[in-house]
Design an enzyme around this catalytic site. Structure first.
Site, PDB file in Angstrom:
ATOM      1  CG  ASN A  48      -1.792  -1.369   1.319  1.00 10.63           C
ATOM      2  OD1 ASN A  48      -1.915  -1.448   0.480  1.00 10.63           O
ATOM      3  ND2 ASN A  48      -2.116  -1.527   3.117  1.00 10.63           N
ATOM      4  CG  HIS A 134     -10.851  -1.897   6.988  1.00 12.09           C
ATOM      5  ND1 HIS A 134     -10.036  -2.489   8.468  1.00 12.09           N
ATOM      6  CD2 HIS A 134      -9.489  -2.305   6.200  1.00 12.09           C
ATOM      7  CE1 HIS A 134      -8.535  -2.333   8.379  1.00 12.09           C
ATOM      8  NE2 HIS A 134      -8.400  -2.887   7.291  1.00 12.09           N
ATOM      9  CD  GLU A 181     -13.182   1.521   3.526  1.00  7.72           C
ATOM     10  OE1 GLU A 181     -12.473   0.890   2.060  1.00  7.72           O
ATOM     11  OE2 GLU A 181     -13.388   0.029   3.862  1.00  7.72           O
ATOM     12  CB  SER A 185      -9.862  -1.498   1.785  1.00  7.57           C
ATOM     13  OG  SER A 185     -10.209  -2.311   2.613  1.00  7.57           O
ATOM     14  CG  ASP A 210     -10.821   4.244   6.627  1.00 11.99           C
ATOM     15  OD1 ASP A 210     -10.564   4.953   6.085  1.00 11.99           O
ATOM     16  OD2 ASP A 210     -11.336   2.886   6.839  1.00 11.99           O
ATOM     17  CG  HIS A 213      -6.481   1.879   0.810  1.00  5.21           C
ATOM     18  ND1 HIS A 213      -6.152   1.183   0.465  1.00  5.21           N
ATOM     19  CD2 HIS A 213      -7.379   1.318   1.929  1.00  5.21           C
ATOM     20  CE1 HIS A 213      -5.864  -0.269   1.014  1.00  5.21           C
ATOM     21  NE2 HIS A 213      -7.023  -0.074   1.407  1.00  5.21           N
ATOM     22  CE  LYS A 244      -3.812   0.698   4.563  1.00  2.00           C
ATOM     23  NZ  LYS A 244      -5.576   0.116   4.416  1.00  2.00           N
TER      24      LYS A 244
HETATM   25  C1  LIG Z   1      -5.190  -0.454   6.184  1.00  2.00           C
HETATM   26  C2  LIG Z   1      -6.726  -0.220   6.837  1.00  2.00           C
HETATM   27  C3  LIG Z   1      -7.259   0.619   7.563  1.00  2.00           C
HETATM   28  C4  LIG Z   1      -5.959   0.734   9.238  1.00  2.00           C
HETATM   29  O1  LIG Z   1      -4.728   0.603   8.536  1.00  2.00           O
HETATM   30  P1  LIG Z   1      -3.207   0.873   9.697  1.00  2.00           P
HETATM   31  O2  LIG Z   1      -3.366   2.183   9.691  1.00  2.00           O
HETATM   32  O3  LIG Z   1      -2.967  -0.133   8.570  1.00  2.00           O
HETATM   33  O4  LIG Z   1      -4.031   0.343  10.891  1.00  2.00           O
HETATM   34  C5  LIG Z   1      -8.270   1.340   8.058  1.00  2.00           C
HETATM   35  N1  LIG Z   1      -9.259   1.842   7.620  1.00  2.00           N
HETATM   36  C6  LIG Z   1      -8.983   0.791   5.850  1.00  2.00           C
HETATM   37  C7  LIG Z   1     -10.047   1.093   5.197  1.00  2.00           C
HETATM   38  C8  LIG Z   1      -8.079   0.093   5.419  1.00  2.00           C
HETATM   39  O5  LIG Z   1      -7.085   0.148   4.522  1.00  2.00           O
END
Ligand SMILES: *Cc1c(COP(=O)(O)O)cnc(C)c1O
Length: 393
Positions: A48, A134, A181, A185, A210, A213, A244
């Protein structure tokens, strides 16, 4: 049955259904090309680190400086003596970057979700969540004790019906929280954000977005989908991760000062956990500076060119928003595992087979994650490896 036997049984059941997971071979360092202990190199389509920032010389330098100035560990929770200049400067940078009054960092994106949702809603409140959200959002929703209703992915008709239902259901002063989101993801598509925000507003609900990504990748200077669509002020809770495209580790929430004060007082994953290492905060602040710079813009340009080329090579139908995540849905779990193994053995490509419970049963897939530093030759090699699987799909 002894407990060890019980555990072996559970593992055996996973093996029978092709859902057993093993850790991959260890690597010394992640990049677009990774070397395995065997000495062989593989093209990495599973990271990522979309902009390749984790290995950026300026980021490494910033981390080293942070280490010298702040030491390794932060020694305490932020509310005790763990609040260091590095954390505060990063939070100021994040708020400015996201266009919000304030921001708060957590040790991971997972911890940000787990702390934030239960701080905002609880018993008597309602959460309406996109089905493809997620796992950390799902876990946080369950932990909160609020009533959780899920709407099919991007189904605005169903969301509207649920909002109407929650209006009748809710008590005065209760909260209805819509969770989604920006870039999904496992599917690489984007939220239908404008109608979602309009629906939430017209039914007196608030939105948590969220942008894990999307941060660093989508929108002006990589500020995310909300910024791209001009919705920043209309979304109450912006979530993101530093781990990421920003190439570091940690998560954050951005929003009003009141929201951040409430989280400082109620987000348990923030209160009862040691503050992130200060060097990480210094590095993340440099990452924000980089994604804001011409260097960041050039990297996003390369990434976009790579996305376009892959779409062309795979003859993909046009997507509403080009993202670096491309799923190749194979269905059967065993088939996805075989494809991932074949790709690795015959084409020296690393692509994860994503299976239940990360995605629904019989929706197993290979997930491609593109990076700015993949070359066009890398992408051609990927397309060659994928061809047999794409055609028979
Ligand atoms: C990776 C991810 C997270 C978690 O983030 P980390 O910093 O890896 O714990 C949260 N939400 C989504 C949509 C993700 O892809």
């Amino acid at each position: 049955m002894t407990y060890e036997e019980n555990w072996r049984h559970r593992l055996h059941d996973l093996q029978e259904t092709a859902l057993y997971r093993t850790l991959p071979d260890e690597i010394a360092r992640q990049a677009s090309l990774v070397s395995m202990p065997s000495g062989r190199s593989y093209l990495n389509f599973s990271s990522n680190d979309y902009l390749g920032l984790s290995g950026h010389p300026a980021l490494i330098k910033a981390f080293e400086r942070g280490l010298r100035e702040g030491g390794v560990g932060s020694g305490a929770s932020r509310l005790v003596t763990g609040t260091m200049s590095a954390h505060c400067r990063l939070e100021e940078s994040l708020a400015e970057y996201k266009g919000t009054e304030a921001a708060l960092i957590f040790t991971s994106g997972y911890a940000a979700a787990l702390g934030t949702i239960p701080a905002i809603v609880g018993r008597g409140d309602i959460i309406l969540m996109d089905k493809l959200s997620h796992a950390c959002l799902v876990d946080a929703a369950r932990l909160s004790g609020a009533q959780l209703r899920v709407f099919p992915h991007n189904d605005m008709g169903k969301l509207e019906r649920l909002l109407v239902w929650s209006r009748k259901q809710r008590k005065p002063n209760s909260t209805v929280l819509v969770v989604t989101e920006s870039v999904f993801s496992m599917d690489g598509d984007t939220a239908d954000l404008i109608p979602l925000v309009e629906l939430a507003e017209s039914h007196d609900a608030i939105v948590l977005l969220d942008e894990a990504h999307a941060t660093g990748v989508i929108g002006p200077r990589g500020r995310g989908l909300a910024a791209e669509l001009g919705l920043t002020k209309r979304i109450a809770i912006h979530m993101g991760t530093l781990s990421k495209a920003l190439g570091c580790a940690g998560g954050f929430i951005a929003g009003s000062s009141t929201l951040i004060q409430l989280l400082v007082n109620s987000a348990r994953s923030f209160i009862y956990s040691t503050a992130p290492p200060p060097a990480l905060a210094v590095a993340a602040q440099m990452a924000i500076q980089l994604v804001n710079s011409q260097d960041g813009e050039d990297r996003r340009q390369n990434l976009r060119a790579n996305i376009e080329l892959l779409e062309k090579l795979l003859d993909m139908p046009p997507r509403s928003s080009p993202t670096p995540i491309v799923p190749i849905i194979l269905g059967d779990e065993k088939r996805a595992l075989a494809a991932a193994q074949g790709m690795r053995k015959s084409y020296k490509l690393i692509l994860p087979a994503i299976r239940y419970p990360t995605v629904p049963r019989c929706k197993a897939r290979l997930r491609i994650s593109l990076r700015a530093d993949h070359t066009h030759a890398d992408l051609r090699q990927l397309a060659d490896g994928l061809k047999p699987w794409c055609i028979s799909n």
